[in-house]
Write an enzyme that holds these catalytic residues in place. Sequence first.
Site, PDB file in Angstrom:
ATOM      1  N   ASP A   1     -10.780 -10.707  -0.934  1.00  0.00           N
ATOM      2  CA  ASP A   1     -11.677  -9.559  -0.698  1.00  0.00           C
ATOM      3  C   ASP A   1     -13.013  -9.740  -1.421  1.00  0.00           C
ATOM      4  O   ASP A   1     -13.078 -10.378  -2.473  1.00  0.00           O
ATOM      5  CB  ASP A   1     -10.972  -8.277  -1.183  1.00  0.00           C
TER       6      ASP A   1
ATOM      7  N   ASN B   1      -8.547  -4.311  10.068  1.00  0.00           N
ATOM      8  CA  ASN B   1      -9.873  -4.923  10.199  1.00  0.00           C
ATOM      9  C   ASN B   1     -10.406  -4.919  11.635  1.00  0.00           C
ATOM     10  O   ASN B   1     -11.602  -5.088  11.856  1.00  0.00           O
ATOM     11  CB  ASN B   1      -9.884  -6.363   9.656  1.00  0.00           C
TER      12      ASN B   1
ATOM     13  N   ARG C   1      -5.602 -10.595  -5.935  1.00  0.00           N
ATOM     14  CA  ARG C   1      -6.630  -9.953  -5.112  1.00  0.00           C
ATOM     15  C   ARG C   1      -7.972 -10.100  -5.813  1.00  0.00           C
ATOM     16  O   ARG C   1      -8.128  -9.701  -6.966  1.00  0.00           O
ATOM     17  CB  ARG C   1      -6.349  -8.467  -4.892  1.00  0.00           C
TER      18      ARG C   1
ATOM     19  N   ARG D   1      -5.601  -2.506  -5.178  1.00  0.00           N
ATOM     20  CA  ARG D   1      -4.639  -2.048  -4.168  1.00  0.00           C
ATOM     21  C   ARG D   1      -4.172  -3.251  -3.353  1.00  0.00           C
ATOM     22  O   ARG D   1      -4.794  -4.313  -3.396  1.00  0.00           O
ATOM     23  CB  ARG D   1      -5.250  -0.973  -3.265  1.00  0.00           C
TER      24      ARG D   1
HETATM   25  C1  IPE Z   1      -7.974  -6.567   2.816  1.00  0.00           C
HETATM   26  O1  IPE Z   1      -9.299  -6.293   2.547  1.00  0.00           O
HETATM   27  C2  IPE Z   1      -7.862  -7.395   4.063  1.00  0.00           C
HETATM   28  C3  IPE Z   1      -8.237  -8.803   3.929  1.00  0.00           C
HETATM   29  C4  IPE Z   1      -8.604  -9.379   2.823  1.00  0.00           C
HETATM   30  C5  IPE Z   1      -8.143  -9.589   5.139  1.00  0.00           C
HETATM   31  P1  IPE Z   1     -10.025  -4.993   3.094  1.00  0.00           P
HETATM   32  O2  IPE Z   1     -11.416  -5.021   2.569  1.00  0.00           O
HETATM   33  O3  IPE Z   1      -9.878  -4.904   4.557  1.00  0.00           O
HETATM   34  O4  IPE Z   1      -9.170  -3.830   2.428  1.00  0.00           O
HETATM   35  P2  IPE Z   1      -9.609  -2.379   1.978  1.00  0.00           P
HETATM   36  O5  IPE Z   1     -10.334  -1.773   3.136  1.00  0.00           O
HETATM   37  O6  IPE Z   1     -10.486  -2.546   0.796  1.00  0.00           O
HETATM   38  O7  IPE Z   1      -8.340  -1.686   1.624  1.00  0.00           O
HETATM   39  C1  IPE Z   2     -13.213 -10.156   3.121  1.00  0.00           C
HETATM   40  O1  IPE Z   2     -13.892  -9.267   2.343  1.00  0.00           O
HETATM   41  C2  IPE Z   2     -11.997  -9.573   3.749  1.00  0.00           C
HETATM   42  C3  IPE Z   2     -11.944  -9.726   5.208  1.00  0.00           C
HETATM   43  C4  IPE Z   2     -11.604  -8.710   5.971  1.00  0.00           C
HETATM   44  C5  IPE Z   2     -12.210 -11.007   5.841  1.00  0.00           C
HETATM   45  P1  IPE Z   2     -14.570  -7.954   2.908  1.00  0.00           P
HETATM   46  O2  IPE Z   2     -15.240  -8.221   4.207  1.00  0.00           O
HETATM   47  O3  IPE Z   2     -13.595  -6.834   2.911  1.00  0.00           O
HETATM   48  O4  IPE Z   2     -15.669  -7.720   1.782  1.00  0.00           O
HETATM   49  P2  IPE Z   2     -16.023  -6.375   1.060  1.00  0.00           P
HETATM   50  O5  IPE Z   2     -14.753  -5.806   0.509  1.00  0.00           O
HETATM   51  O6  IPE Z   2     -16.628  -5.477   2.099  1.00  0.00           O
HETATM   52  O7  IPE Z   2     -16.979  -6.764  -0.002  1.00  0.00           O
HETATM   53 MG    MG Z   3     -13.004  -5.488   1.514  1.00  0.00          MG
END
Ligand code: IPE
Ligand code: IPE
Ligand code: MG
Length: 256
Positions: A17, A65, A185, A191
């Site tokens: 993330d 996503n 993470r 989370r």
């Molecule tokens: C979790 O990250 C999903 C992946 C890393 C693929 P998200 O950015 O989608 O999760 P939330 O929205 O912070 O819970």
């Molecule tokens: C990557 O990070 C997770 C994926 C869904 C590929 P994010 O795209 O959620 O990045 P942040 O949390 O918005 O910074």
């Molecule tokens: Mg994210």
Amino acid sequence: MGQNGHHLPKHVAIIMDGNGRWASSRGLARAEGHAEGARAVRDAVETATRIGIPYLTLYAFSVANWARPRGEVEALMRLLVEFAKSERAELRQNGIRVNVIGALEDLPTVTRHAVEDLMAYTKDGDRMVLTLALSYGGKKDIVEAARTLAVKARAGLVLPEEIDERSLQLHMTTHSLPDVDLLIRTGGETRVSDFLLFESAYAELLFLPIMWPDFRPETLVQAVDHSGKKERRFGLTPEQLAKKNLQAFDPFDQPS
Ligand code: IPE
Ligand code: IPE
Ligand code: MG
């Protein structure tokens, strides 16, 4: 044994993330953060293989996503195709077998084909299993396994009273993976966002403040070293655990 004589985790799972924030903080488009994130994936895969981790699972795209802006979803799907093409030779050469959990069939055809090709091309890898979680949701995986078992029970193929943790897991897309030992993470959020809910029941959780594109080989080495120092007791007392470990001790048992 890992560094300093600690046991290596068998299964490391990573919630990658922070790509979007990494990009925004540099005035870049979110997609550029994802592209940089793909480079961090290469580092993580290479390092995990080098230090001897047998199972590495990466959360690349969650069921939730799909609700992101269309352009961002498309960029992620394109990146997956690029990753599959640019990495295939090296992955095979390094003995890495690519596996998928989640719903590969939900992905656009081009992406699905690229990933299927990558799986077929690396199928003989025996050094590490690299699992990509694609259109993955932990709750969904459990629900679908329960539904499959219910259908089998109705058809008389399964006795409801014989359903146990093992038979449920055998119907999940994670059926070929051992339980998660270490769940990392990045991105600073504490989370699990619907990742490996069933399989991480006794995993060590590690939340890192760095954004995924800043993940480096040393980050993984340190995380693994840190988790190797923790004693997971699986509900037992420390004394019971010491006795159990002593009984289970086999001088010829080489940790994998
Ligand atoms: C979790 O990250 C999903 C992946 C890393 C693929 P998200 O950015 O989608 O999760 P939330 O929205 O912070 O819970
Ligand atoms: C990557 O990070 C997770 C994926 C869904 C590929 P994010 O795209 O959620 O990045 P942040 O949390 O918005 O910074
Ligand atoms: Mg994210």
